[in-house]
Design an enzyme around this catalytic site. Structure first.
Site, PDB file in Angstrom:
ATOM      1  CG  HIS A   1      12.850 -10.864 -15.912  1.00 46.17           C
ATOM      2  ND1 HIS A   1      12.638 -12.315 -15.856  1.00 46.17           N
ATOM      3  CD2 HIS A   1      13.502 -11.098 -17.272  1.00 46.17           C
ATOM      4  CE1 HIS A   1      13.455 -12.743 -17.137  1.00 46.17           C
ATOM      5  NE2 HIS A   1      13.459 -11.713 -17.558  1.00 46.17           N
TER       6      HIS A   1
ATOM      7  CB  CYS B   1      11.653 -13.299 -19.897  1.00 46.51           C
ATOM      8  SG  CYS B   1      13.595 -13.618 -20.750  1.00 46.51           S
TER       9      CYS B   1
ATOM     10  CD  GLU C   1      10.331 -12.067 -13.528  1.00 45.62           C
ATOM     11  OE1 GLU C   1      11.350 -12.559 -13.558  1.00 45.62           O
ATOM     12  OE2 GLU C   1       9.485 -11.709 -14.240  1.00 45.62           O
TER      13      GLU C   1
END
Length: 191
Positions: free
Chosen positions: A173, A79, A175
């Site tokens: 994302h 991002c 994560e």
């Protein structure tokens, strides 16, 4: 193996946890002195790219990190991290590391309300990952790529993940997905 996570702002803790759950040591980069620690790869997390870029310069970390990336240190950028790496931004005059030969459109999907989840196919060198859960939060997308950049994922004909040499960059994302396969791919890049 140790991975440094830029920790001046943004979603860095989630990257640290994902890497630590894989048995990878992490260090946080918060100030210039932190660059003296040994690390084998860098994570540039999501967050606010303008703030991160400003802090990198104010804290004296910008030039050293750019040099390491240019010298081939593996980097995973998500991002805002993608925006930091981009050579060009289509809707912003600011430029940061400029190590990734792509043009990125910031906040391409709108503000916070434009956030969404997408189950997308990975392609190119990551096609072995198959379908991957993608979390987009005020996300950019990649409007243009140089011929040597490998496209890894597209959503509705917009490029959202690429690989170029030592740089693995995505608009979403990983994560936040609960799926560590992209981080495992990054660890394999580090070797």
């Amino acid at each position: 193996m140790t991975v440094a996570v830029l920790a001046v702002q943004g979603a860095f803790i989630e990257h640290e946890k994902m890497l630590q759950n894989m048995g990878i040591d992490t260090v946080e980069l918060r100030q210039k002195e932190d660059l003296n620690q040994h690390f084998d790869g860098i994570v540039l997390p999501g967050g606010e790219s303008t703030v991160q870029g400003k802090l990198l310069k104010e804290l004296g970390m910008f030039d050293s990190l750019k040099q390491r990336i240019q010298s081939g240190m593996p980097v995973l950028a998500t991002c805002a991290g993608l925006i930091l790496l981009a050579e060009e931004l289509s809707n912003d005059e600011k430029r940061y590391f400029q190590t990734l030969p792509v043009t990125v459109k910031r906040n391409a999907y709108g503000r916070q309300l434009g956030s969404f989840h997408y189950e997308g196919q990975m392609q190119g060198p990551l096609q072995n990952l198959g379908t991957y859960p993608m979390e987009f939060i005020r996300a950019p997308y990649i409007a243009e790529v140089a011929p040597e950049v490998e496209i890894l994922a597209e959503v509705e004909e917009k490029i959202v993940a690429v690989r170029y040499k030592n740089q693995l960059a995505m608009a979403f994302h990983p994560e936040l997905s609960g799926d560590d396969r992209i981080h495992r791919e990054f660890v394999r890049m580090i070797g």
